[in-house]
Every structure is written in structure tokens, then in C-alpha cells.
Design an enzyme around this catalytic site. Structure first.
Site, PDB file in Angstrom:
ATOM      1  N   LYS A   1      53.576  43.771  -7.736  1.00  0.00           N
ATOM      2  CA  LYS A   1      52.126  43.534  -7.761  1.00  0.00           C
ATOM      3  C   LYS A   1      51.847  42.267  -8.568  1.00  0.00           C
ATOM      4  CE  LYS A   1      47.821  46.063  -8.893  1.00  0.00           C
ATOM      5  NZ  LYS A   1      47.239  47.294  -9.454  1.00  0.00           N
TER       6      LYS A   1
ATOM      7  N   SER B   1      43.683  49.386  -6.423  1.00  0.00           N
ATOM      8  CA  SER B   1      43.855  47.954  -6.351  1.00  0.00           C
ATOM      9  C   SER B   1      45.235  47.520  -5.852  1.00  0.00           C
ATOM     10  CB  SER B   1      43.614  47.341  -7.735  1.00  0.00           C
ATOM     11  OG  SER B   1      44.572  47.823  -8.667  1.00  0.00           O
TER      12      SER B   1
ATOM     13  N   SER C   1      44.692  53.372  -9.013  1.00  0.00           N
ATOM     14  CA  SER C   1      45.166  52.253  -8.191  1.00  0.00           C
ATOM     15  C   SER C   1      46.583  52.333  -7.656  1.00  0.00           C
ATOM     16  CB  SER C   1      45.032  50.950  -8.962  1.00  0.00           C
ATOM     17  OG  SER C   1      43.732  50.486  -8.843  1.00  0.00           O
TER      18      SER C   1
HETATM   19  N1  GLN Z   1      39.172  51.858  -8.517  1.00  0.00           N
HETATM   20  C1  GLN Z   1      39.189  51.876  -9.951  1.00  0.00           C
HETATM   21  C2  GLN Z   1      38.448  50.693 -10.504  1.00  0.00           C
HETATM   22  O1  GLN Z   1      37.984  49.889  -9.736  1.00  0.00           O
HETATM   23  C3  GLN Z   1      40.581  51.937 -10.463  1.00  0.00           C
HETATM   24  C4  GLN Z   1      41.294  50.644 -10.420  1.00  0.00           C
HETATM   25  C5  GLN Z   1      42.666  50.743 -10.979  1.00  0.00           C
HETATM   26  O2  GLN Z   1      43.230  51.824 -11.145  1.00  0.00           O
HETATM   27  N2  GLN Z   1      43.194  49.583 -11.339  1.00  0.00           N
HETATM   28  O3  GLN Z   1      38.296  50.557 -11.686  1.00  0.00           O
END
Ligand code: GLN
Length: 496
Positions: free
Chosen positions: A78, A158, A182
Site C-alpha cells: 500500500k 482505503s 480499511s
Molecule cells: N473508512 C474509514 C475512514 O474513512 C476508515 C479508513 C481506514 O481504516 N483507513 O476513516
């Protein structure tokens, strides 16, 4: 040797050991698959030369009998993990061109164990999002499509580039990070396995920070066994991360196939949310049946503060983000926008205005607001108190149960663009995952079935702190019972 990309990590490991093919063969097959998958937009940066160089070194180690646990495994990383001499962007314009001089501890652990990085995967900007649509480098497209329907779908977020590249067989596994879901949510949307380990299990050193008290790295793979192998490599105690915990890393793979008879599995009433999709509800009861059939005991439990988790998360995460993102000022990293040479305020303002996207700005504004004098007690402190209550809910039930079973997401993958105008409906994606981050616990998502449109759905298991072993044990039971063998039909090679 085109089917080399169909191998799981464990199968590839066996093939390399048996010298059926080399690490260079395996790497080349995946690099070719990546070349043919431009339509998915999984990668921000490709590193084929580096990959082939490392694959050749890997073959040498295999030849001399010095294989590490990830020897020769082509993986994707990532683009939130700093990688030495390889651009690291967090999918943000503000970090474009930033090339770290250091390697994150997690990616270094993987390299030390012989893994081969193929490239850096696309993500929501600074990992803020649930659909990969907030990336400066355009959305990732889910390799899965609804049956008889070409609508492009989100791969989750994400870690969407990671989930899509594992599902599309562009790599054997990928790293993800999970602040509120995410790893698990994109895993569920793409029919793969994702593990969010206990907070402190993997070092955060060298990972671009979003919300430091919630962020945790973890593996994304096609099987539970592969996730066990990969987490064993990623996890370590790291004195460079003061929140890393000094505990031995167990042999996770050894847990697979162990007896689950007598284990108690909690089903939390509060996760049965209003208007829950009947298909998801059905899958959830199938999951409970599978575990019961394997000899586990199913117990109803209550996590009474669940309904406050999303509001608390969407105060705490932006608060920490607004503070973490203060370092991007046009001076030290990546983008610099300035018209005059002597006005530092103008440099900050212009760089941040141009460098951050809409969702990141929204979070910085919310975070700054909830931390400001006068609102700090009303919002931030209140959210921290709620966080403690949520953690306490889990402590109370873990006296009675060994793990908790829930759906991973409230829906299957949705269309690109369908939710971008409504941040609240986007935030609701995390309803089943954020509690785990707030409490610092481990969670795993396992592909467990297809919905009526032929899209994958996931089940989540939540464990006690530092008890990933039980999750792997139970996860492999769910995996076997679900017998999820579906994979996306390849439409992207022709489209690329
Ligand atoms: N969807 C969540 C957010 O936008 C979690 C994102 C994540 O786990 N990095 O904060």
C-alpha cells in the site's frame, strides 16, 4: 506458465521449494498480469526492475537453502508504507515526488523474509475513505462486477489498490492498513481475506500516519493460511514505535486446523442494525451455523455502546489526522506551491490548498474544530470517554466468549460515484469495523458467500487483544465451510 498467478502464497512456497519454478518466473508472471491490468488502476508506482533484481537474489537464497518465510513471494505494498528510494504518496498530491530515504519496519520485515515488492498500491488519500475514490490518482476499479452488468464498482477503501490487486491475481498478497476498517471492508468487497491485528502487533514506524491511536498494518491475501504466513512476517516488536508491544510473534499458521470445539462465539445484538440487508443477515446466521457444526458454542451477547462508535470515531480520527497532517507544509516533503520567496504563510496556505483533496480538507477542518478551545471538552473528550465505554463493552463480553462473529460490511460493493456526494452514507460503511479499532482489538474478514448479483460478502471475527491465533483457527473453519471458490471474471486484460 500463465497459471502461476493463480497460486496461493502457500502453493507458491511449495512450488519454489520443489524448484517447479523460480522466484524470477513467479515475479515475471505477476508483472505481466499487472501490465495487463491498467484498467483496474491498482498501482500508483510500479517497481518491476527492483522486483526482478530482488527475485534473482531470492533464487540465490533458495539455491543456498536460506529461504525466509516470505521467500520469493511477489507482493504489493500500500502506498502508505514508506519505501526506501521508491516514491511514497499516500495517494495525495501533497506527497507527490516524496521519495523516502528509509523503509517502514513492516515492509523491511517482509523484505528481510524474502518478499518481493511489485509496486505501490493506490488508496484513498491519506487512507481517508471507504471506496478508494478520494485518491489523487483516480479511483481503483473492483475486478468484480455484478452479473450481466458492466457498472464499475468500488474495491472498498482505503486499501482498495491492495484488495483489487490480490483479487485480480496481480500479486499473492498485499499490505494494508486499517484505521476504521480499511483492510477488512475492501477485503469483503473483493472476496479476499484481510486481517487487522491488535493495536501494537505491527510497528507503525514508517507508515504515513492518519490517526495514530487507531492505525494498524495487516495482510490482505486470498486464503486464511496466506494471511497467517504474511502476518507472521509483518508483526514484530519495534523500539522505534513506542506503541509497539514486546511480545513474541506466535506461529499463526500452526493454528490452522486446530480444534474449535468448546470455543464460545458471541453474536452481538446491537450489530443487527435497522434495515439490514436480508442477504447479509442470512450469511451471518450461516456463519454461526458453520461454527456450531464445528463444535463451537454460539452465545448471544450485548455491546451496548455500539451505536456511539461511528460518531466517536469520526471525532477522534479527524482530530488525530488534523494534528498529523500539520507536517505537510511545503517545506519538508513533496509539493511546494509559492509565488513569493519571503512569505511563509502564503507557502503553507497555497501548498495545503492545492495539495489536499476535499475529503482530507473536510477531516482537517472537523479535527481542528473538535480540538479547539471551547469545543475540546464537548467533542473530543466526550468521544474519548465513549471510546473507553466501547472498549469496556468488549472487555465485559470477552469474560464470556472467545470471539465475536459479525458481518464485515452492511452491503456488497457499490458503484463508483454512487456515494461520493453523501459523506455520511460513506461513513456508514464502517459501522461493523470501527468498534474494533476503537478498542484496539484484532479482527479478520473472510469471504463467505456471494449476493444475488454475484458479488462477494464477508464475515468478520473479532478476538481478544493479542489473540490472533483464535481468529486464524476459527477463520479457517469459516473458510472451509463457506468453500468460497469464486473469482472475478477477467474483463480487464482486454480493456487495458
Ligand atoms: N473508512 C474509514 C475512514 O474513512 C476508515 C479508513 C481506514 O481504516 N483507513 O476513516
Amino acid at each position: 506458465m500463465s497459471n502461476l498467478t493463480d497460486l496461493t502464497m502457500a502453493e507458491a512456497r511449495d512450488g519454489l521449494r520443489a524448484k517447479d519454478f523460480s522466484a524470477v518466473d513467479l515475479t515475471k508472471a505477476h508483472l505481466e498480469a499487472i501490465e495487463g491490468a491498467g484498467a483496474l488502476n491498482c498501482f500508483v508506482t510500479n517497481t518491476p526492475d527492483l522486483a526482478l533484481e530482488r527475485a534473482a537474489q531470492s533464487d540465490n537464497r533458495i539455491g543456498s537453502g536460506e529461504s525466509g518465510s516470505m521467500e520469493g513471494m511477489p507482493i504489493a505494498v500500500k502506498d502508505l508504507f514508506c519505501t526506501r528510494d521508491v516514491q511514497t504518496t499516500a495517494s495525495s498530491h501533497i506527497l507527490q515526488g516524496f521519495t523516502p530515504t528509509y523503509e517502514s519496519t513492516v515492509s523491511q520485515n517482509l523484505i528481510d523474509d524474502g518478499a518481493i515488492m511489485l509496486g505501490k498500491t493506490n488508496l484513498d488519500e491519506f487512507a481517508m475513505g471507504s471506496s478508494n475514490e478520494t485518491s489523487y490518482f483516480e479511483p481503483v476499479v473492483n475486478p468484480w462486477r455484478r452479473e450481466g452488468d458492466d457498472t464499475p464498482l468500488v474495491p472498498g477503501g482505503s486499501s482498495g489498490g491492495s484488495s483489487a490487486s490480490v483479487a485480480a491475481r496481480l500479486c499473492v498478497g498485499a499490505t494494508g492498513t486499517d484505521t476504521g476498517g480499511s483492510i477488512r471492508q475492501p477485503a469483503a468487497f473483493t472476496g479476499i481475506v484481510g486481517v487487522k491485528p491488535t493495536y501494537g502487533r505491527c510497528s507503525r514506524w514508517g507508515i504515513v500516519a492518519f490517526a495514530s491511536s487507531l492505525d494498524q498494518a495487516g495482510p490482505m491475501t486470498r486464503t486464511v493460511r496466506d494471511a497467517a504466513i504474511m502476518l507472521g512476517s509483518m508483526a514484530s516488536y519495534d523500539p522505534k514505535d513506542s506503541t509497539s508491544i514486546d511480545r513474541d510473534v506466535p506461529n499463526y499458521e500452526a493454528e490452522l486446523g486446530k480444534d474449535v470445539r468448546g470455543l464460545k462465539i458471541g453474536i452481538p445484538t446491537e450489530y443487527r442494525v435497522d434495515g439490514m440487508d436480508p442477504e447479509i443477515e442470512k450469511l451471518w446466521s450461516s456463519g454461526a451455523d458453520w461454527l456450531r457444526d464445528a463444535g463451537a458454542e454460539i452465545v448471544d451477547i450485548s455491546l451496548p455502546h455500539t451505536k456511539y462508535a461511528l460518531p466517536a470515531y469520526y471525532i477522534i480520527a479527524p482530530a488525530e489526522a488534523s494534528s498529523n497532517l500539520a507536517r505537510y507544509d511545503g517545506v519538508k516533503y513533496g509539493l511546494r506551491v509559492s509565488e513569493s520567496d519571503d512569505d511563509i504563510t502564503e507557502l503553507y496556505e497555497k501548498t495545503r490548498a492545492e495539495g489536499f483533496g476535499t475529503e482530507v480538507k473536510r477531516r482537517v477542518l472537523i479535527g481542528t474544530y473538535v480540538l479547539s478551545a471551547g469545543y475540546y471538552d464537548a467533542y473530543y473528550i466526550k468521544a474519548q470517554k465513549v471510546r473507553s465505554l466501547i472498549a469496556q463493552d468488549f472487555t465485559n463480553v470477552f469474560d464470556k466468549v472467545d470471539a465475536i462473529l459479525t458481518p464485515t460490511t452492511p452491503s456488497a460493493a457499490f458503484g463508483i460515484g454512487d456515494r461520493t456526494d453523501d459523506p455520511i452514507s460513506m461513513y456508514l460503511n464502517d459501522v461493523f469495523t470501527v468498534t474494533v479499532n476503537l478498542a484496539g482489538l484484532p479482527g479478520i474478514s473472510i469471504p463467505a458467500g456471494l449476493d444475488a448479483n454475484g458479488l462477494p460478502l464477508g464475515l468478520q471475527l473479532i478476538g481478544r487483544a493479542f489473540d490472533e491465533q483464535t481468529l486464524f483457527r476459527l477463520g479457517s473453519v469459516v473458510e472451509q465451510a463457506a468453500a468460497f471458490k469464486a473469482s472475478p471474471v477477467n474483463w480487464w486484460s482486454a480493456a487495458s
